[in-house]
Design a protein around this motif. Structure first.
Motif, PDB file in Angstrom:
ATOM      1  N   LEU A 111       0.830  -1.205   0.000  1.00 28.38           N
ATOM      2  CA  LEU A 111       0.000   0.000   0.000  1.00 28.38           C
ATOM      3  C   LEU A 111       0.868   1.261   0.000  1.00 28.38           C
ATOM      4  O   LEU A 111       0.615   2.208  -0.753  1.00 28.38           O
ATOM      5  N   VAL A 112       1.907   1.269   0.839  1.00 31.91           N
ATOM      6  CA  VAL A 112       2.778   2.442   0.929  1.00 31.91           C
ATOM      7  C   VAL A 112       3.541   2.635  -0.379  1.00 31.91           C
ATOM      8  O   VAL A 112       3.630   3.756  -0.902  1.00 31.91           O
ATOM      9  N   ARG A 113       4.078   1.540  -0.926  1.00 31.03           N
ATOM     10  CA  ARG A 113       4.814   1.640  -2.192  1.00 31.03           C
ATOM     11  C   ARG A 113       3.923   2.144  -3.306  1.00 31.03           C
ATOM     12  O   ARG A 113       4.326   2.995  -4.107  1.00 31.03           O
ATOM     13  N   THR A 114       2.715   1.630  -3.361  1.00 27.82           N
ATOM     14  CA  THR A 114       1.780   2.033  -4.415  1.00 27.82           C
ATOM     15  C   THR A 114       1.423   3.503  -4.297  1.00 27.82           C
ATOM     16  O   THR A 114       1.358   4.224  -5.296  1.00 27.82           O
ATOM     17  N   ALA A 115       1.199   3.959  -3.071  1.00 30.95           N
ATOM     18  CA  ALA A 115       0.872   5.370  -2.863  1.00 30.95           C
ATOM     19  C   ALA A 115       2.002   6.255  -3.390  1.00 30.95           C
ATOM     20  O   ALA A 115       1.761   7.255  -4.077  1.00 30.95           O
ATOM     21  N   ARG A 116       3.240   5.875  -3.106  1.00 29.44           N
ATOM     22  CA  ARG A 116       4.382   6.687  -3.566  1.00 29.44           C
ATOM     23  C   ARG A 116       4.533   6.601  -5.083  1.00 29.44           C
ATOM     24  O   ARG A 116       4.833   7.608  -5.738  1.00 29.44           O
TER      25      ARG A 116
END
Length: 277
Positions: A111-116
């Motif tokens: 989720l964090v990687r995708t957001a970035r």
């Protein structure tokens, strides 16, 4: 006279806040009252409430039903109609939680990687802040430039004050983000118009990440980040009392709910007992 009106509902909300209920709890109770009023067409009596309770029980999980009934019962006390109160459902103590609802570390990182990757740096940092500290989504406004400089923040919520420590790496990221957004003091997580980022907006933005991140939508909501923090912290230190203090729980029984293993883990533990001949 109609019982559920904008005036009575607003008065009820103000009374809850006066008694130091959190804004989240107050809004949740108000939503329950309005949902009942829409269903009943404005009529109120105990028979209708019992029918509504039965309908809720057929549609929702018991904990959800009880949360909605709690709001309604408090409203009836406030409005001088205690005879309309109904009993909440009795919940059996659970020994594990459903795997399909539990967010794991790999899914959180996705989720964090995708957001970035999508250029949603604010959302990525909000998720990291919640998950790295264990704060409630309603406590995000306490993450300020001053707090990032000190490495700690004092949270006053639900009639209690507790200190939240911020890891050094998180502080550096928060201050870097604040400088980029030209925020020199106060809250770090703001909308484009400079307003406070609401819990509803955080929830909605997280949900929009699900498909791109390949994570089931049923697992993606801010409170699950707090659960992931709790499980990870407990595995590292095995101290439920300290964890309860960090999470701001008055009862260790509340903390215990955060530490439930999934049914799959529960089964693996049974298999390791070696009690079959």
């Amino acid at each position: 006279m109609e019982l559920v009106t904008e005036r009575t509902v607003d008065g009820f909300r103000r009374e809850l806040l006066r008694r130091e209920y959190s804004h989240g709890t107050a809004e949740s109770y108000v939503r329950s009252i309005r949902a009942f009023a829409r269903w009943s067409g404005g009529a109120v009596d105990r028979g209708l409430v019992l029918t509504w309770k039965a309908r809720l029980t057929a549609q929702y999980a018991p904990a959800t039903v009880n949360a909605m009934l709690a709001g309604l019962n408090r409203f009836f006390d406030f409005a001088g109609r205690p005879e309309c109160r109904v009993k909440v459902l009795r919940l059996q103590r659970r020994s594990f939680r459903e795997a399909e609802r539990e967010l794991d570390r790999g899914e959180y990182r996705a989720l964090v990687r995708t957001a970035r990757t999508l250029g949603r740096e604010r959302l990525a940092l909000v998720m990291e802040t919640i998950c790295a500290t264990g704060i409630r989504v309603g406590e995000v406004p306490y993450i300020t430039v001053e707090a990032a400089c000190r490495g700690r923040t004092d949270v006053a919520l639900k009639g209690k004050v507790r200190t939240i420590f911020l890891p050094d790496r998180l502080c550096r990221r928060l201050l870097q983000y604040a400088r980029k957004q030209k925020i020199t003091s106060g809250e770090i997580f703001l909308t484009g118009g400079g307003k406070r980022l609401s819990r509803t907006q955080i929830w909605a933005e997280m949900k929009r990440l699900c498909r791109a991140a390949g994570v089931a939508a049923g697992k993606v909501f801010p409170h699950n980040l707090r659960h992931l923090f709790a499980r990870t912290f407990y595995r590292a230190c095995q101290d439920v009392v300290k964890l309860a203090d960090i999470l701001g729980h008055s009862s260790i029984e509340t903390t215990r709910i955060y530490l439930l293993t999934t049914g799959t883990e529960h089964l693996r533990q049974l298999e390791r007992l070696g009690l079959l001949c």
